[in-house]
Design an enzyme around this catalytic site. Structure first.
Site, PDB file in Angstrom:
ATOM      1  N   SER A 150       0.843  -1.192   0.000  1.00  0.00           N
ATOM      2  CA  SER A 150       0.000   0.000   0.000  1.00  0.00           C
ATOM      3  C   SER A 150       0.877   1.241   0.000  1.00  0.00           C
ATOM      4  CB  SER A 150      -0.933   0.006   1.215  1.00  0.00           C
ATOM      5  OG  SER A 150      -0.177   0.302   2.374  1.00  0.00           O
ATOM      6  N   LYS A 151       0.208   2.376  -0.080  1.00  0.00           N
ATOM      7  CA  LYS A 151       0.871   3.670  -0.219  1.00  0.00           C
ATOM      8  C   LYS A 151       1.998   3.862   0.814  1.00  0.00           C
ATOM      9  CE  LYS A 151       0.772   7.645  -2.372  1.00  0.00           C
ATOM     10  NZ  LYS A 151       1.737   7.456  -3.417  1.00  0.00           N
ATOM     11  N   ARG A 152       1.745   3.374   2.039  1.00  0.00           N
ATOM     12  CA  ARG A 152       2.766   3.654   3.060  1.00  0.00           C
ATOM     13  C   ARG A 152       4.063   2.879   2.831  1.00  0.00           C
ATOM     14  NH1 ARG A 152       1.837  -0.789   6.618  1.00  0.00           N
ATOM     15  NH2 ARG A 152       0.011  -1.714   5.671  1.00  0.00           N
ATOM     16  N   GLY A 177       5.618   3.058   0.052  1.00  0.00           N
ATOM     17  CA  GLY A 177       6.303   3.772  -1.036  1.00  0.00           C
ATOM     18  C   GLY A 177       5.310   3.980  -2.164  1.00  0.00           C
TER      19      GLY A 177
END
Ligand code: GLU
Length: 467
Positions: free
Chosen positions: A237-239, A241
């Site tokens: 997921s976004k966290r 990268g």
């Protein structure tokens, strides 16, 4: 048999890492065998599909070099054909109209659950022989017993008892065909015989096979690749990268590095890590697609990128660095930046650079003139000291007296200055580097001065001496 594979993205956002990897595998499968790789945009969800997303996906595929064969198929343009197939299924007795309300179907599911069975539509309308009418859906008359089985290219043999499967809806009450129906009709009509996709679709596959069988169509070969996890083993997921492939273009990654790294997220060939595009095509084999989730590792991606930067043609990298100078420092900086200097510098940066912006950072001192060179204050305080200045002055004097300005002559000058005073190289190297670049990081001091040229080098040492 000529392999025909495809990529079928839903254009609801950018092309993410997982989608790009699926596309790459399908592309490799086709290219390896001299087959065809087709592209179908699954834009039937009119609310969520946007032209912007279509463009973003096409841009990303172009950047990765995953060129598709033939025209793009847009699923939304094929509703008539989908409905035609549904009508054929009704006519052949493989599908039927159903007027059960949502409440009724929910109640059936609830009842099944309460009785410890798999929740499903109970087939109430199978034999009613209903005609078309408002609020009626069309359902597949699925086999009630037996097994639907196939050999997944990645997961191996998969079998589902038919009694576990619903009579799925093929056409909604608003007349629109459902996803599973549309995918099957499109893949069949496009001549697709190999479907590689994410394993979030694995539960759709037995259902889709039922439709193929009902139509008497050849069932394609399926392969479902496991998802990609973040380093913490949770769904990527976004966290973890950037998720969009094009983010990596913006971060200065090379497309060949992206393809190389994406391929290794789920595919292997012994313990080889570095693959050129052609090597991947030559070696690709679905037998080597892994069946366990791969972990996205930015450090490794960086390492792969560093490798491909080392291998890249300096002219091409120079174009990229010039382009990034424009993006990062503005058009004016790009227009006045001397390309020849950047080109001379690039081979010296290639052995160590991890991504293009790092090369831009190191190119900065080379694209301005002595008068506007910014000096890092800390570096100046530390290295342009009262002890260092006489050495720099001596270097300057000797360079002024000698016009040769080659690697050998520069080395002789520096050695001369040091030997006279019985000093070590490092006493001079850093002050000289700070004097001519304003920073403590650059290629070897001789290469640095050679790229700058004699006039610039002299002007910069003079400026440092005035500090
Ligand atoms: N459009 C689907 C998706 O983006 C892919 C369907 C398929 O590959 O069959 O998840």
């Amino acid at each position: 048999m000529t392999i025909v594979s495809r990529f079928a993205p839903s254009p609801t956002g950018f092309l993410h890492i997982g989608g790009a990897r699926t596309a790459l595998f399908s592309w490799l499968l086709a290219r390896h065998s001299g087959g065809k790789f087709l592209l179908r945009v699954e834009d039937t969800d009119r609310e969520r599909s946007t032209q912007e997303a279509i463009d973003a996906i096409l841009d990303a595929m172009k950047w990765l070099g995953l060129e598709h064969d033939g025209e793009i198929t847009y699923q939304s343009e094929r509703a008539d054909r989908h409905n035609e197939v549904i009508d054929q299924l009704i006519e052949a007795g493989h599908a039927y109209y159903c007027d059960c309300t949502k409440e009724q179907v929910d109640a059936m599911r609830e009842k099944a659950r309460a009785e410890g069975r798999k929740p499903k539509y109970d087939g109430s309308c199978r034999e009613k022989g209903l005609e078309a009418g408002p609020d009626r859906v069309v359902r597949l008359k699925a086999p009630l017993d037996g097994v639907t089985a196939y050999d997944d290219l990645v997961k191996g043999p998969i079998a589902v008892n038919n009694e576990e499967m619903d009579d799925m809806i093929l056409r909604r009450s608003d007349g629109s065909p459902t996803y599973n129906l549309a995918v099957v009709v499109d893949d069949h009509d496009m001549g697709v015989n190999h479907v590689l996709r994410g394993d979030d679709h694995v539960n759709n596959t037995p259902r889709q096979i039922l439709i193929y069988k009902a139509m008497g169509w050849e069932v394609p070969t399926f392969g479902h690749v496991p998802m990609i996890l973040g380093p913490d083993k949770k769904k990527l997921s976004k966290r973890h990268g950037a998720l969009s492939v094009m983010e990596y273009e913006k971060l200065g990654y090379l497309p060949e590095a992206a393809c190389n790294y994406l391929a290794r997220l789920g595919w292997s060939h012994g313990d080889q890590e570095i693959f050129s595009r052609q090597e991947m095509i030559d070696l690709f084999d679905t037998a080597n697609l892994g069946n366990s989730p791969s972990v996205f590792d930015l450090k490794k991606f960086e390492w792969v990128n560093a490798h491909w930067i080392k291998e890249a043609d300096p002219e091409r990298l120079t174009d990229m660095v010039m382009d990034f100078i424009g993006r990062e420092l503005g058009e004016e900086a790009a227009a006045s930046a001397p390309r020849d200097k950047v080109l001379a510098l690039v081979p010296h940066l290639q052995p160590r650079a991890k991504a293009i912006p790092e090369m831009v950072e190191q190119a900065r001192p080379f694209i301005v003139d002595a008068a506007s060179l910014p000096y890092d204050e800390k570096a100046v305080t530390k290295f342009i000291t009262e002890e260092a200045k006489p050495l720099l002055q001596d270097v300057l004097n000797r360079l002024e007296a000698d016009e040769t300005f080659t690697h050998d002559s520069l080395e002789a000058v520096c050695k001369g200055v040091l030997e006279e005073r019985e000093l070590k190289f490092k006493v001079l190297a850093q002050p000289l580097r700070v004097a001519v670049t304003g920073t403590t990081k650059s290629p070897s001091i001789y290469d640095t001065m050679l790229v700058l040229g004699r006039e610039e080098t002299l002007a910069r040492i003079r400026r440092a001496l005035d500090m």
